[in-house]
Write a protein that holds these residues in place. Structure first.
Motif, PDB file in Angstrom:
ATOM      1  N   LYS A   1       0.791  -1.194  -0.119  1.00  0.00           N
ATOM      2  CA  LYS A   1       0.076   0.099  -0.094  1.00  0.00           C
ATOM      3  C   LYS A   1       0.943   1.322   0.050  1.00  0.00           C
ATOM      4  CE  LYS A   1      -4.284  -1.639   2.315  1.00  0.00           C
ATOM      5  NZ  LYS A   1      -5.050  -1.529   3.296  1.00  0.00           N
TER       6      LYS A   1
ATOM      7  N   SER B   1       2.448   1.652  -3.398  1.00  0.00           N
ATOM      8  CA  SER B   1       1.277   2.200  -4.300  1.00  0.00           C
ATOM      9  C   SER B   1       1.190   3.701  -4.324  1.00  0.00           C
ATOM     10  CB  SER B   1       0.062   1.186  -4.197  1.00  0.00           C
ATOM     11  OG  SER B   1      -0.775   1.679  -4.963  1.00  0.00           O
ATOM     12  N   LEU B   2       0.998   4.041  -2.984  1.00  0.00           N
ATOM     13  CA  LEU B   2       0.607   5.472  -2.852  1.00  0.00           C
ATOM     14  C   LEU B   2       1.724   6.427  -3.069  1.00  0.00           C
ATOM     15  CD1 LEU B   2      -1.028   7.762  -1.464  1.00  0.00           C
ATOM     16  CD2 LEU B   2       0.200   7.116   0.871  1.00  0.00           C
TER      17      LEU B   2
ATOM     18  N   SER C   1       1.808   6.835  -6.780  1.00  0.00           N
ATOM     19  CA  SER C   1       0.777   7.664  -7.064  1.00  0.00           C
ATOM     20  C   SER C   1       1.035   9.028  -7.073  1.00  0.00           C
ATOM     21  CB  SER C   1      -0.648   7.164  -6.794  1.00  0.00           C
ATOM     22  OG  SER C   1      -0.759   7.653  -5.237  1.00  0.00           O
ATOM     23  N   VAL C   2       1.618   9.375  -5.942  1.00  0.00           N
ATOM     24  CA  VAL C   2       2.022  10.736  -5.459  1.00  0.00           C
ATOM     25  C   VAL C   2       3.200  11.201  -6.375  1.00  0.00           C
ATOM     26  CG1 VAL C   2       3.257  12.052  -3.669  1.00  0.00           C
ATOM     27  CG2 VAL C   2       1.473  10.592  -3.060  1.00  0.00           C
TER      28      VAL C   2
ATOM     29  N   LYS D   1      -1.163  11.532  -9.535  1.00  0.00           N
ATOM     30  CA  LYS D   1      -2.175  11.112  -9.745  1.00  0.00           C
ATOM     31  C   LYS D   1      -3.053  10.546  -8.349  1.00  0.00           C
ATOM     32  CE  LYS D   1      -1.556   9.454 -14.373  1.00  0.00           C
ATOM     33  NZ  LYS D   1      -1.796   8.094 -15.266  1.00  0.00           N
ATOM     34  N   SER D   2      -2.504  11.077  -7.073  1.00  0.00           N
ATOM     35  CA  SER D   2      -3.149  10.822  -5.815  1.00  0.00           C
ATOM     36  C   SER D   2      -4.421  11.478  -5.607  1.00  0.00           C
ATOM     37  CB  SER D   2      -2.155  10.896  -4.800  1.00  0.00           C
ATOM     38  OG  SER D   2      -2.526  10.614  -3.640  1.00  0.00           O
ATOM     39  N   THR D   3      -5.374  10.912  -5.117  1.00  0.00           N
ATOM     40  CA  THR D   3      -6.672  11.301  -4.775  1.00  0.00           C
ATOM     41  C   THR D   3      -6.873  11.300  -3.207  1.00  0.00           C
ATOM     42  OG1 THR D   3      -7.836   9.499  -5.212  1.00  0.00           O
ATOM     43  CG2 THR D   3      -7.614  11.155  -7.156  1.00  0.00           C
ATOM     44  N   SER D   4      -6.037  10.278  -2.551  1.00  0.00           N
ATOM     45  CA  SER D   4      -6.187  10.142  -1.208  1.00  0.00           C
ATOM     46  C   SER D   4      -5.314  10.724  -0.327  1.00  0.00           C
ATOM     47  CB  SER D   4      -6.408   8.535  -1.009  1.00  0.00           C
ATOM     48  OG  SER D   4      -5.174   7.803  -1.244  1.00  0.00           O
ATOM     49  N   PHE D   5      -4.376  11.296  -0.790  1.00  0.00           N
ATOM     50  CA  PHE D   5      -3.182  11.856  -0.089  1.00  0.00           C
ATOM     51  C   PHE D   5      -3.198  13.544  -0.296  1.00  0.00           C
ATOM     52  CE2 PHE D   5       1.319  12.387   0.862  1.00  0.00           C
ATOM     53  CZ  PHE D   5       1.436  11.728   2.009  1.00  0.00           C
TER      54      PHE D   5
END
Length: 54
Positions: A30, A33-34, A37-38, A42-46
């Motif tokens: 996890k 993956s985060l 994406s950062v 493209k991160s939407t949850s961070f």
């Protein structure tokens, strides 16, 4: 101090160790993956801020 009455079997010990390692592996996946994406933006949850002083 509590002392176990009988020795823990190898299978029970290995099962516990496997559960512990699988939890750690899942968290590592996890986190990786985060981080990916950062880095791609493209991160939407961070939520984070970019300091562009240079």
């Amino acid at each position: 101090m509590a002392v176990p009455k009988k020795r823990t079997s190898k299978s029970k010990k290995n099962a516990r160790k496997s559960v512990w390692k699988n939890k750690a592996n899942k968290q590592a996946q996890k986190a990786l993956s985060l981080a990916k994406s950062v880095l791609k933006g493209k991160s939407t949850s961070f939520i984070y801020t970019l300091n562009e002083e240079d």
